[in-house]
Motif scaffolding. Structure first.
Motif, PDB file in Angstrom:
ATOM      1  N   VAL A 157     -80.125 -17.755 -82.911  1.00  0.00           N
ATOM      2  CA  VAL A 157     -80.215 -17.597 -84.376  1.00  0.00           C
ATOM      3  C   VAL A 157     -79.420 -16.382 -84.822  1.00  0.00           C
ATOM      4  O   VAL A 157     -78.676 -16.417 -85.811  1.00  0.00           O
ATOM      5  N   ARG A 158     -79.558 -15.286 -84.094  1.00  0.00           N
ATOM      6  CA  ARG A 158     -78.847 -14.053 -84.442  1.00  0.00           C
ATOM      7  C   ARG A 158     -77.370 -14.123 -84.051  1.00  0.00           C
ATOM      8  O   ARG A 158     -76.491 -13.757 -84.836  1.00  0.00           O
ATOM      9  N   LEU A 159     -77.085 -14.626 -82.857  1.00  0.00           N
ATOM     10  CA  LEU A 159     -75.707 -14.625 -82.357  1.00  0.00           C
ATOM     11  C   LEU A 159     -74.799 -15.566 -83.134  1.00  0.00           C
ATOM     12  O   LEU A 159     -73.592 -15.320 -83.241  1.00  0.00           O
ATOM     13  N   CYS A 160     -75.366 -16.628 -83.683  1.00  0.00           N
ATOM     14  CA  CYS A 160     -74.527 -17.653 -84.309  1.00  0.00           C
ATOM     15  C   CYS A 160     -74.411 -17.524 -85.822  1.00  0.00           C
ATOM     16  O   CYS A 160     -73.802 -18.381 -86.468  1.00  0.00           O
ATOM     17  N   GLU A 161     -74.986 -16.492 -86.409  1.00  0.00           N
ATOM     18  CA  GLU A 161     -74.950 -16.347 -87.871  1.00  0.00           C
ATOM     19  C   GLU A 161     -73.543 -16.488 -88.433  1.00  0.00           C
ATOM     20  O   GLU A 161     -73.314 -17.158 -89.437  1.00  0.00           O
ATOM     21  N   ALA A 162     -72.570 -15.808 -87.801  1.00  0.00           N
ATOM     22  CA  ALA A 162     -71.196 -15.839 -88.304  1.00  0.00           C
ATOM     23  C   ALA A 162     -70.246 -16.458 -87.286  1.00  0.00           C
ATOM     24  O   ALA A 162     -69.030 -16.305 -87.415  1.00  0.00           O
ATOM     25  N   PHE A 163     -70.778 -17.155 -86.324  1.00  0.00           N
ATOM     26  CA  PHE A 163     -69.932 -17.698 -85.256  1.00  0.00           C
ATOM     27  C   PHE A 163     -69.115 -18.866 -85.797  1.00  0.00           C
ATOM     28  O   PHE A 163     -69.650 -19.766 -86.459  1.00  0.00           O
ATOM     29  N   PRO A 164     -67.802 -18.892 -85.539  1.00  0.00           N
ATOM     30  CA  PRO A 164     -66.943 -19.905 -86.156  1.00  0.00           C
ATOM     31  C   PRO A 164     -66.940 -21.262 -85.455  1.00  0.00           C
ATOM     32  O   PRO A 164     -66.315 -22.211 -85.947  1.00  0.00           O
ATOM     33  N   VAL A 165     -67.591 -21.372 -84.299  1.00  0.00           N
ATOM     34  CA  VAL A 165     -67.570 -22.617 -83.525  1.00  0.00           C
ATOM     35  C   VAL A 165     -68.940 -23.279 -83.589  1.00  0.00           C
ATOM     36  O   VAL A 165     -69.976 -22.609 -83.501  1.00  0.00           O
ATOM     37  N   ARG A 166     -68.940 -24.594 -83.714  1.00  0.00           N
ATOM     38  CA  ARG A 166     -70.184 -25.349 -83.752  1.00  0.00           C
ATOM     39  C   ARG A 166     -70.936 -25.189 -82.431  1.00  0.00           C
ATOM     40  O   ARG A 166     -70.359 -25.303 -81.352  1.00  0.00           O
ATOM     41  N   VAL A 167     -72.255 -24.937 -82.520  1.00  0.00           N
ATOM     42  CA  VAL A 167     -73.091 -24.735 -81.337  1.00  0.00           C
ATOM     43  C   VAL A 167     -74.326 -25.625 -81.455  1.00  0.00           C
ATOM     44  O   VAL A 167     -74.972 -25.667 -82.499  1.00  0.00           O
ATOM     45  N   THR A 168     -74.628 -26.342 -80.377  1.00  0.00           N
ATOM     46  CA  THR A 168     -75.884 -27.086 -80.328  1.00  0.00           C
ATOM     47  C   THR A 168     -76.712 -26.553 -79.167  1.00  0.00           C
ATOM     48  O   THR A 168     -76.176 -26.192 -78.114  1.00  0.00           O
ATOM     49  N   PHE A 169     -78.007 -26.520 -79.383  1.00  0.00           N
ATOM     50  CA  PHE A 169     -78.915 -26.053 -78.334  1.00  0.00           C
ATOM     51  C   PHE A 169     -79.948 -27.134 -78.082  1.00  0.00           C
ATOM     52  O   PHE A 169     -80.701 -27.521 -78.978  1.00  0.00           O
ATOM     53  N   ASN A 170     -79.944 -27.643 -76.864  1.00  0.00           N
ATOM     54  CA  ASN A 170     -80.836 -28.751 -76.484  1.00  0.00           C
ATOM     55  C   ASN A 170     -80.751 -29.891 -77.490  1.00  0.00           C
ATOM     56  O   ASN A 170     -81.754 -30.487 -77.890  1.00  0.00           O
ATOM     57  N   GLY A 171     -79.528 -30.185 -77.919  1.00  0.00           N
ATOM     58  CA  GLY A 171     -79.267 -31.312 -78.793  1.00  0.00           C
ATOM     59  C   GLY A 171     -79.418 -31.050 -80.275  1.00  0.00           C
ATOM     60  O   GLY A 171     -79.124 -31.923 -81.090  1.00  0.00           O
ATOM     61  N   VAL A 172     -79.868 -29.840 -80.654  1.00  0.00           N
ATOM     62  CA  VAL A 172     -80.058 -29.512 -82.076  1.00  0.00           C
ATOM     63  C   VAL A 172     -79.017 -28.479 -82.493  1.00  0.00           C
ATOM     64  O   VAL A 172     -78.848 -27.457 -81.815  1.00  0.00           O
ATOM     65  N   GLU A 173     -78.320 -28.748 -83.587  1.00  0.00           N
ATOM     66  CA  GLU A 173     -77.272 -27.826 -84.026  1.00  0.00           C
ATOM     67  C   GLU A 173     -77.881 -26.511 -84.518  1.00  0.00           C
ATOM     68  O   GLU A 173     -78.871 -26.494 -85.245  1.00  0.00           O
ATOM     69  N   VAL A 174     -77.271 -25.412 -84.110  1.00  0.00           N
ATOM     70  CA  VAL A 174     -77.726 -24.081 -84.500  1.00  0.00           C
ATOM     71  C   VAL A 174     -77.120 -23.723 -85.854  1.00  0.00           C
ATOM     72  O   VAL A 174     -75.918 -23.908 -86.070  1.00  0.00           O
ATOM     73  N   GLU A 175     -77.963 -23.222 -86.749  1.00  0.00           N
ATOM     74  CA  GLU A 175     -77.477 -22.832 -88.074  1.00  0.00           C
ATOM     75  C   GLU A 175     -76.479 -21.676 -87.970  1.00  0.00           C
ATOM     76  O   GLU A 175     -76.699 -20.715 -87.224  1.00  0.00           O
ATOM     77  N   ARG A 176     -75.389 -21.781 -88.751  1.00  0.00           N
ATOM     78  CA  ARG A 176     -74.389 -20.715 -88.820  1.00  0.00           C
ATOM     79  C   ARG A 176     -74.138 -20.408 -90.301  1.00  0.00           C
ATOM     80  O   ARG A 176     -73.107 -20.760 -90.861  1.00  0.00           O
ATOM     81  N   PRO A 177     -75.104 -19.738 -90.958  1.00  0.00           N
ATOM     82  CA  PRO A 177     -75.051 -19.590 -92.422  1.00  0.00           C
ATOM     83  C   PRO A 177     -73.814 -18.878 -92.935  1.00  0.00           C
ATOM     84  O   PRO A 177     -73.372 -19.149 -94.063  1.00  0.00           O
ATOM     85  N   LEU A 178     -73.236 -17.971 -92.157  1.00  0.00           N
ATOM     86  CA  LEU A 178     -72.081 -17.223 -92.640  1.00  0.00           C
ATOM     87  C   LEU A 178     -70.770 -17.931 -92.353  1.00  0.00           C
ATOM     88  O   LEU A 178     -69.700 -17.398 -92.632  1.00  0.00           O
TER      89      LEU A 178
END
Length: 525
Positions: A157-178
């Motif tokens: 949740v913290r690491l992906c806030e502004a991450f520019p690449v799509r990330v899924t964790f155990n099949g669920v996409e991680v929110e990247r609000p920024l």
């Protein structure tokens, strides 16, 4: 003659690096490597104590570069742009029992202990795949409580806030609000800045190459900075900028400039009253107070709210409770007509005298002290001098110069009517109580006026018992002064508990009290 040269104790160096990384920085390094490999999607899975990170990037042509310290293997363009250190995968070795890497058509599997010891690791042919998969077994959270799955989910949740690449964790996409499109980023010399005018410019979070860096702000409402990729993080864990003090000054300057730009734009787009309502306090607290100078409205909260905070020393609840300031704005024309006041007192104990007068005439007492020197409100201010406040009263009903209040002896006078005026003004304003120096004037309708005596804060502690005692003393004094007979006066002086607490020795008794000419008790019969 002998010679010496720089040498490296490789095993000792690798062992020392153990203390430079955390599981959280390891997770960030794996995301970073996938991004640099131009991945469009990163899959992260956990099962038991196994953590797997796979991507669809360019892959690793030579797996040796993956476990080569200070040799990143990235192309020259990326090296020049991002300054990679070449120690990213090293962070995984300290937190896993074994490591399996499969990239393109090559793979290797080894215990992390073997890799750290510098043992030969066999690289074998593997089925061709797109990108890279890194599987770590024997991974545990850094503290007891959460499972590996829960811990990874929390940090993504913290690491992906502004991450520019799509990330899924155990099949669920991680929110990247920024990373959402449409955010109002502003370009600065340190990178992109996202301004929140409801937050303070001094509160901000930074992201470098897609990952959070530096300390997290204490406030949820804060500014966001996505730094230029070529800014350098401090090796090896990259949790802070290398030139933190110098870069910090540049970042703060960029934020302040962008923050002011956003305020100026808001001022241009909004009606003056609305801008003042929404952003007056923001301007004052962010060194942009000059933006308020040309707006012919000011917030009501800049002035004393006599209803919520009557005249007198600030009470305990107004010091420590979360009061809502008065809403709305006041126009320049209204203030020009009614006047704006401030109190000019040499002794703080005299301030309540002037406050009583100003409250009686419902005057605007200015309490905001942060105004720009050129603000038009300063030209309207009149000053109330406590020594010039007149006190006018009718019939004196009762006087006592020996009552102890707040630990001091303060004279108190009960009068039939009471009013106040200022200097040579002819108009008088009715009041119920006022204090001047060592004397308190009250009317029969004064009620609780302990706020004119003290704030009851001693050694940073509020003394409620003392305030209650003073309030009861004043109430008894007024009741006695208003009594129409000696019997009524005595009744008021008696403790209230006598009405409700049985006294067997007094059952059915009639007692006679005898007083001298001054009203002092001679005897009881």
């Amino acid at each position: 003659m002998s010679t010496i040269r720089l040498q490296t104790n490789q095993n000792r160096l690798i062992e020392t690096f153990r203390h430079a990384f955390t599981q959280a920085s390891m997770l960030g390094e794996l995301l970073q490597n996938a991004r640099r490999a131009k991945a469009c999607h990163i899959h992260i899975t956990t099962e038991g104590d196994t953590l797997t990170v796979s991507d669809d990037g360019e892959g690793i042509a030579n797996l040796q570069t993956l476990i080569c310290i200070a040799e990143s293997g990235w192309n020259e363009e990326l090296k020049a742009r991002e300054n990679p250190f070449g120690i990213g995968i090293l962070s995984t070795l300290y937190f896993a029992r074994s490591l399996r890497v499969h990239s393109l058509d090559m793979a290797f599997r080894a215990t992390t202990a073997a890799i750290i010891n510098g043992e030969d690791i066999d690289v074998i042919a593997a089925p061709a795949r797109v990108g890279t998969e890194i599987r770590m077994c024997g991974v545990e959270p850094p503290y007891k409580g959460p499972t590996l799955t829960e811990w990874v989910a929390q940090h993504l949740v913290r690491l992906c806030e502004a991450f520019p690449v799509r990330v899924t964790f155990n099949g669920v996409e991680v929110e990247r609000p920024l990373s959402h499109r449409g955010l109002a980023w502003r370009e600065t010399d340190v990178g992109q800045v996202l301004i929140d005018l409801n937050g303070a410019p001094s509160q901000y979070s930074c992201y470098l190459q897609g990952l959070p860096i530096g300390r997290r702000p204490s406030s949820k409402l804060h500014q966001i900075v996505v730094l230029r990729d070529d800014m350098i993080a401090r090796p090896p864990d990259r949790q802070h900028l290398l030139h933190e003090e110098e870069d910090g000054k540049r970042i703060r300057s960029a934020i302040e400039h962008a923050f002011r730009q956003a305020l100026v734009e808001a001022k241009e787009q909004m009606p003056g009253a609305e801008f003042v309502t929404q952003y007056a306090d923001t301007c004052l607290s962010s060194s942009n107070l000059d933006l308020l100078n040309s707006i012919p409205f000011v917030p009501r909260s800049w002035f004393r709210d006599w209803t919520c905070e009557p005249p007198g020393f600030r009470s305990n609840w107004s010091r420590y409770s979360d009061r809502h300031p008065a809403d709305g704005v006041i126009s320049r024309e209204t203030l020009q007509e009614l006047g704006v006041w401030s109190i000019d007192a040499e002794d703080e104990d005299d301030i309540p005298t002037a406050e009583v007068y100003l409250a009686a005439r419902k005057a605007f007492l200015l309490q905001e002290q942060r105004l720009d020197g050129e603000h038009w409100l300063k030209d309207l201010v009149r000053y109330a001098d406590p020594d010039q406040i007149g006190i006018h009263h009718g019939e004196v009903l009762h006087v006592d110069d020996s009552l102890p209040f707040n630990g001091d002896i303060i004279g108190i006078t009960l009068v039939g009517t009471l009013s106040t005026s200022n200097g040579g003004e002819t108009r008088e304003y009715s009041i119920v109580a006022i204090r001047r120096h060592g004397r308190l004037y009250v009317t029969p309708h004064a009620g609780n006026v302990t706020r004119l005596l003290s704030d009851y804060i001693f050694d940073d502690r509020y003394d409620e018992d003392l305030e209650n005692e003073d309030a009861q003393t004043i109430a008894t004094f007024i009741a006695v002064g208003c009594s129409d007979s000696p019997a009524r006066a005595i009744e008021e002086l008696l403790p209230r508990s006598w009405r409700y607490t049985p006294q067997p020795k007094l059952a059915g008794a009639a007692v006679s009290l005898n007083f001298d000419a001054e009203g002092k008790l001679i005897n009881v019969q």
